[in-house]
Scaffold this motif. Structure first.
Motif, short mmCIF file in Angstrom:
data_model
loop_
_atom_site.label_atom_id
_atom_site.label_comp_id
_atom_site.label_asym_id
_atom_site.label_seq_id
_atom_site.Cartn_x
_atom_site.Cartn_y
_atom_site.Cartn_z
N ASP A 76 120.21 17.27 39.10
CA ASP A 76 118.98 16.54 38.73
C ASP A 76 117.89 16.60 39.79
OD1 ASP A 76 119.45 15.75 36.12
OD2 ASP A 76 120.25 13.80 36.65
N THR A 77 118.00 17.50 40.76
CA THR A 77 117.06 17.57 41.87
C THR A 77 116.47 18.97 41.98
OG1 THR A 77 118.40 15.94 43.05
CG2 THR A 77 116.83 17.17 44.35
N LYS A 78 115.14 19.05 42.21
CA LYS A 78 114.51 20.34 42.49
C LYS A 78 115.08 20.84 43.81
CE LYS A 78 110.22 18.71 40.53
NZ LYS A 78 109.68 17.46 41.02
N TRP A 79 115.77 21.98 43.75
CA TRP A 79 116.44 22.49 44.95
C TRP A 79 116.59 23.99 44.81
CZ3 TRP A 79 119.28 18.59 48.02
CH2 TRP A 79 119.76 19.10 49.23
N GLY A 80 115.93 24.74 45.68
CA GLY A 80 115.93 26.19 45.60
C GLY A 80 114.51 26.69 45.43
N TYR A 81 114.33 27.73 44.65
CA TYR A 81 113.01 28.34 44.47
C TYR A 81 112.34 27.80 43.22
CZ TYR A 81 109.40 31.81 43.98
OH TYR A 81 108.19 32.41 43.87
N GLY A 82 111.02 27.56 43.29
CA GLY A 82 110.33 27.08 42.11
C GLY A 82 108.83 27.22 42.20
N LEU A 83 108.21 26.99 41.06
CA LEU A 83 106.75 26.98 40.93
C LEU A 83 106.36 25.63 40.36
CD1 LEU A 83 103.94 28.36 40.87
CD2 LEU A 83 104.55 29.22 38.60
N LEU A 84 105.57 24.87 41.11
CA LEU A 84 105.10 23.56 40.69
C LEU A 84 103.61 23.66 40.44
CD1 LEU A 84 105.61 20.51 40.26
CD2 LEU A 84 105.28 20.21 42.72
N THR A 85 103.19 23.43 39.19
CA THR A 85 101.78 23.46 38.82
C THR A 85 101.34 22.02 38.58
OG1 THR A 85 102.11 25.61 37.77
CG2 THR A 85 100.08 24.42 37.23
N PHE A 86 100.33 21.58 39.32
CA PHE A 86 99.83 20.21 39.21
C PHE A 86 98.83 20.10 38.07
CE2 PHE A 86 101.15 20.99 43.56
CZ PHE A 86 101.99 19.92 43.80
N SER A 87 98.52 18.90 37.64
CA SER A 87 97.61 18.69 36.51
C SER A 87 96.21 19.21 36.78
CB SER A 87 97.59 17.21 36.11
OG SER A 87 97.22 16.41 37.21
N ASP A 88 95.82 19.37 38.06
CA ASP A 88 94.49 19.93 38.38
C ASP A 88 94.53 21.45 38.53
OD1 ASP A 88 95.78 20.34 40.78
OD2 ASP A 88 94.35 19.20 41.99
N ASN A 89 95.66 22.07 38.13
CA ASN A 89 95.91 23.51 38.19
C ASN A 89 96.15 24.05 39.60
OD1 ASN A 89 96.18 24.24 35.52
ND2 ASN A 89 93.96 24.33 35.24
N SER A 90 96.22 23.20 40.62
CA SER A 90 96.67 23.69 41.91
C SER A 90 98.17 23.96 41.79
CB SER A 90 96.36 22.69 43.03
OG SER A 90 96.98 21.46 42.80
N LYS A 91 98.70 24.81 42.68
CA LYS A 91 100.09 25.24 42.55
C LYS A 91 100.78 25.28 43.90
CE LYS A 91 99.13 28.15 38.64
NZ LYS A 91 99.33 29.39 37.94
N TYR A 92 102.06 25.03 43.87
CA TYR A 92 102.93 25.29 45.01
C TYR A 92 104.01 26.25 44.51
CZ TYR A 92 106.61 24.96 48.45
OH TYR A 92 107.57 25.27 49.38
N GLU A 93 104.17 27.36 45.22
CA GLU A 93 105.22 28.32 44.90
C GLU A 93 106.05 28.52 46.16
OE1 GLU A 93 105.77 32.86 43.22
OE2 GLU A 93 103.76 32.10 43.64
N GLY A 94 107.34 28.30 46.03
CA GLY A 94 108.20 28.46 47.19
C GLY A 94 109.49 27.69 47.05
N HIS A 95 109.99 27.26 48.17
CA HIS A 95 111.31 26.63 48.21
C HIS A 95 111.22 25.11 48.19
CE1 HIS A 95 113.38 30.42 48.81
NE2 HIS A 95 112.29 30.77 49.44
#
Length: 142
Positions: A76-95
């Motif tokens: 149930d936890t974000k753990w590893g590689y992922g892409l997080l897209t925020f509601s303002d369309n900014s993004k985090y891509e990584g671990h």
């Protein structure tokens, strides 16, 4: 939903909990296991892998606010590689580790891009690097 499901539930079923949450997917011994989609009463949605009643493996979580996470889950936890897209369309891509940006990653907004080493959500060392995109994430974005 845990207490509302019979322990003997096996196979693919759609179950609605008293709070309005709905799970459509695979069950083993009354626990979510394998592929499934969980619709939360608040409008959030998770689609992906389950193990022992937890988000575990590859999955996509879409918040009712528009925020979206595509990537790896452990218990149930974000753990590893992922892409997080925020509601303002900014993004985090990584671990990620324990739901935090942690490890190498790139944060991109409309006015700036910062990449480097993150530690529990904070950028601690800025540096340029190339992120190798997970082929499964790349397919889901096409």
């Amino acid at each position: 939903m845990g207490n509302a499901t019979p322990a003997a539930l096996q196979g693919k079923h759609c179950v609605r909990a008293p709070n309005g949450d709905t799970y459509d997917g695979w069950w083993v011994n009354g626990k979510r296991e394998g592929q499934g989609i969980y619709f939360y009463a608040n409008g959030d949605r998770y689609e992906g892998d389950w193990k022992n009643d937890c988000k575990h493996g590859k999955g996509i979580y879409v918040h009712s606010t528009g925020e979206k996470y595509e990537g790896d889950w452990i218990n149930d936890t974000k753990w590893g590689y992922g892409l997080l897209t925020f509601s303002d369309n900014s993004k985090y891509e990584g671990h990620f580790r324990a739901n935090y940006k942690h490890g190498l990653g790139k944060l991109t907004s409309s006015d700036a891009t910062k990449s480097g080493l993150f530690s529990y959500g904070k950028l601690i060392k800025e540096e340029d690097f190339q992120i190798e995109v997970d082929p499964l994430l790349q397919q889901s974005n096409e």
